[in-house]
Design an enzyme around this catalytic site. Sequence first.
Site, PDB file in Angstrom:
ATOM      1  N   ARG A   1      68.723  71.506   1.554  1.00  0.00           N
ATOM      2  CA  ARG A   1      68.750  72.961   1.380  1.00  0.00           C
ATOM      3  C   ARG A   1      69.838  73.380   0.393  1.00  0.00           C
ATOM      4  O   ARG A   1      70.788  72.653   0.153  1.00  0.00           O
ATOM      5  CB  ARG A   1      68.981  73.653   2.725  1.00  0.00           C
ATOM      6  CG  ARG A   1      67.815  73.543   3.696  1.00  0.00           C
ATOM      7  CD  ARG A   1      68.071  74.336   4.966  1.00  0.00           C
ATOM      8  NE  ARG A   1      69.254  73.845   5.672  1.00  0.00           N
ATOM      9  CZ  ARG A   1      70.434  74.442   5.678  1.00  0.00           C
ATOM     10  NH1 ARG A   1      70.627  75.570   4.985  1.00  0.00           N
ATOM     11  NH2 ARG A   1      71.441  73.924   6.355  1.00  0.00           N
TER      12      ARG A   1
ATOM     13  N   LYS B   1      62.957  76.649   7.100  1.00  0.00           N
ATOM     14  CA  LYS B   1      64.164  77.329   7.541  1.00  0.00           C
ATOM     15  C   LYS B   1      64.144  78.825   7.228  1.00  0.00           C
ATOM     16  O   LYS B   1      64.861  79.596   7.878  1.00  0.00           O
ATOM     17  CB  LYS B   1      65.390  76.673   6.923  1.00  0.00           C
ATOM     18  CG  LYS B   1      65.685  75.286   7.482  1.00  0.00           C
ATOM     19  CD  LYS B   1      65.858  75.309   9.008  1.00  0.00           C
ATOM     20  CE  LYS B   1      66.307  73.950   9.540  1.00  0.00           C
ATOM     21  NZ  LYS B   1      66.429  73.949  11.030  1.00  0.00           N
TER      22      LYS B   1
ATOM     23  N   HIS C   1      68.744  76.585  17.693  1.00  0.00           N
ATOM     24  CA  HIS C   1      68.613  75.400  16.847  1.00  0.00           C
ATOM     25  C   HIS C   1      68.806  74.182  17.743  1.00  0.00           C
ATOM     26  O   HIS C   1      69.894  73.636  17.855  1.00  0.00           O
ATOM     27  CB  HIS C   1      69.663  75.446  15.736  1.00  0.00           C
ATOM     28  CG  HIS C   1      69.473  74.391  14.687  1.00  0.00           C
ATOM     29  ND1 HIS C   1      70.507  73.940  13.903  1.00  0.00           N
ATOM     30  CD2 HIS C   1      68.379  73.704  14.295  1.00  0.00           C
ATOM     31  CE1 HIS C   1      70.054  73.021  13.065  1.00  0.00           C
ATOM     32  NE2 HIS C   1      68.766  72.854  13.290  1.00  0.00           N
TER      33      HIS C   1
ATOM     34  N   SER D   1      72.296  68.737  11.705  1.00  0.00           N
ATOM     35  CA  SER D   1      71.530  67.623  11.159  1.00  0.00           C
ATOM     36  C   SER D   1      72.303  66.318  11.300  1.00  0.00           C
ATOM     37  O   SER D   1      73.501  66.244  11.015  1.00  0.00           O
ATOM     38  CB  SER D   1      71.229  67.890   9.683  1.00  0.00           C
ATOM     39  OG  SER D   1      70.544  66.812   9.102  1.00  0.00           O
TER      40      SER D   1
ATOM     41  N   LYS E   1      69.286  65.311  17.456  1.00  0.00           N
ATOM     42  CA  LYS E   1      68.343  66.197  18.161  1.00  0.00           C
ATOM     43  C   LYS E   1      66.953  65.574  18.278  1.00  0.00           C
ATOM     44  O   LYS E   1      66.363  65.515  19.360  1.00  0.00           O
ATOM     45  CB  LYS E   1      68.209  67.556  17.430  1.00  0.00           C
ATOM     46  CG  LYS E   1      69.409  68.435  17.455  1.00  0.00           C
ATOM     47  CD  LYS E   1      69.086  69.858  16.999  1.00  0.00           C
ATOM     48  CE  LYS E   1      68.359  69.930  15.687  1.00  0.00           C
ATOM     49  NZ  LYS E   1      69.142  69.374  14.558  1.00  0.00           N
ATOM     50  N   THR E   2      66.418  65.137  17.144  1.00  0.00           N
ATOM     51  CA  THR E   2      65.053  64.603  17.139  1.00  0.00           C
ATOM     52  C   THR E   2      64.976  63.296  17.909  1.00  0.00           C
ATOM     53  O   THR E   2      64.075  63.084  18.733  1.00  0.00           O
ATOM     54  CB  THR E   2      64.571  64.406  15.698  1.00  0.00           C
ATOM     55  OG1 THR E   2      64.564  65.670  15.027  1.00  0.00           O
ATOM     56  CG2 THR E   2      63.164  63.831  15.666  1.00  0.00           C
TER      57      THR E   2
ATOM     58  N   ASP F   1      63.323  70.924  17.015  1.00  0.00           N
ATOM     59  CA  ASP F   1      64.286  71.613  16.164  1.00  0.00           C
ATOM     60  C   ASP F   1      64.519  73.089  16.470  1.00  0.00           C
ATOM     61  O   ASP F   1      65.652  73.538  16.436  1.00  0.00           O
ATOM     62  CB  ASP F   1      63.838  71.488  14.700  1.00  0.00           C
ATOM     63  CG  ASP F   1      64.947  71.796  13.717  1.00  0.00           C
ATOM     64  OD1 ASP F   1      66.120  71.478  14.004  1.00  0.00           O
ATOM     65  OD2 ASP F   1      64.649  72.346  12.664  1.00  0.00           O
TER      66      ASP F   1
ATOM     67  N   ARG G   1      62.912  62.487   4.843  1.00  0.00           N
ATOM     68  CA  ARG G   1      62.312  63.271   5.930  1.00  0.00           C
ATOM     69  C   ARG G   1      60.831  62.948   6.113  1.00  0.00           C
ATOM     70  O   ARG G   1      60.137  62.530   5.179  1.00  0.00           O
ATOM     71  CB  ARG G   1      62.432  64.764   5.626  1.00  0.00           C
ATOM     72  CG  ARG G   1      63.857  65.299   5.629  1.00  0.00           C
ATOM     73  CD  ARG G   1      64.327  65.625   7.016  1.00  0.00           C
ATOM     74  NE  ARG G   1      65.666  66.191   7.036  1.00  0.00           N
ATOM     75  CZ  ARG G   1      66.201  66.777   8.096  1.00  0.00           C
ATOM     76  NH1 ARG G   1      65.521  66.858   9.218  1.00  0.00           N
ATOM     77  NH2 ARG G   1      67.424  67.265   8.047  1.00  0.00           N
TER      78      ARG G   1
END
Length: 506
Positions: free
Chosen positions: A39, A173, A192, A210, A214-215, A229, A293
Amino acid sequence: MRTQQLQPAQLVEEAIRRNEGVLLSNGALCAETGQFTGRSPKDKYFVSSPGFSAPPDMHRWLSEEVFESLLQRAILHLENTGAYQFDAIVNQHPKYAVPIRFYTEFAWHNLFVQNLFLPGQPDAEPVYTVYGVPNMKANPESDGTQSSTFIVIHPGKRIVLIGGTEYAGELKKSIFTLMHHDLVSRDVLPMHCSASLGQHGDVALFFGLSGTGKTTLSAHPERSLIGDDEHGWGDDGVFNMENGCYAKCIGLSEEKEPDIYRAIRFGTVLENVVYDEYRHPLYHDDSKTENTRAAYPLEFIEKSIPEPRAGHPSAIVFLSADATGVLPTVARLQPEDVKRHFLLGYTSKLAGTERGVTAPEPTFSACFAAPFITDSPSRYAQMLMERVQQHQVPVYLLNTGWPGGGIARTGRMPLVSTRAIVDMILSGQLANVEYRRDDDLMMDIPVALDGIESRYLHPEEGFTDSDAYMKEKTKLVQAFQSRLQTLLPKGTGEWTETGQLASIKA
């Protein structure tokens, strides 16, 4: 505007025909995002709108006139190139569902948003419209932008413009940002975080920036995936905003993350993944970026649930990849600890992630979502606290980084041990162990846990001597306090007369 509304297989064909990507041996479409592999937060702008209360010092702003100029140029650009249209739904809850229309210049960008959002009714009137024009560039001199890249959100007109970048994550996003405005107005907390569902209906939330896990931690072999997410927490529980996953795949292996590995197949979009002459993906290769990704629908995960929503959380975990070696691998948070760590949103920025970063540095993201929040951080923190207290949800901090010595002295926390601790949290086992209080770090630390090395719980044991540990700890505590001084009001009992954070009674 010339638009096409195509199905995923057709979009794969289009992307290959237009040389936007290649098909790999596992069936996934692999695209490169050029100059930007992540980003561009410094190129994100808002247009002031009635009822939109984003703190002026938190975001960059563009005028109505510049916005209109960019919008008309974006529409003209798409009229010349043609556009791929997708009518989507954000929020997996009928009460909060919002129609979104995407116009994308690239076929693979359209496949990306089709993977991540629910399909809506074709030609239904959208609430928000997103224009993705990567080959259109802003003029910094006349447009007042920092560069030729722009992500502009106009809450009043409910339009997003994205140009000058091919990184597809900006599309995802931008919707998350809009939902921080939309859902809060309906008393829903946007989060988030990832979420999973246990066999007995217990819901776990994992907040984190990131790279903190989390994933990975939400893809549990004995639990069902709600989402990886972005979620909302309403009056009847938690729901996924999206209909897909956007997983980091650097170092991905079937052994360590089987669910994610097997989800990468035909229909999946890979970004910036290196591959060999036989089109086999080389997930270990970070020569293009560490931020490789994979975007795929939730249904590609074997243990995802058909309707990704559930009841109120049974446990909440804040994730941090701390590189200093100071944080223990797990800690229990008291209510005021929860508020403070939520406002901090702490993890470590590692060397090489940004120009000029030569050693690990503390980095903070209020509410674990600073680039996306559209109101004061304290408002989201208050919403979280109200829900945690109403539903008596235990909250823990989990360090997935380098406890017991730091990145220069030890390896990263073993995933098998992290998962074992997650199982202890979700089973309620950590509610019944002995803790010691650390006021400076604002947490309760377990004295011992079966199967977990002592140095992970008591990081000072991993340092060469106590002075080395205290030096790192003092730096981190000072960074915490400095950050909280900008977020917590004075004169409300949060601070002592000497300018230190008030202690919390365990």
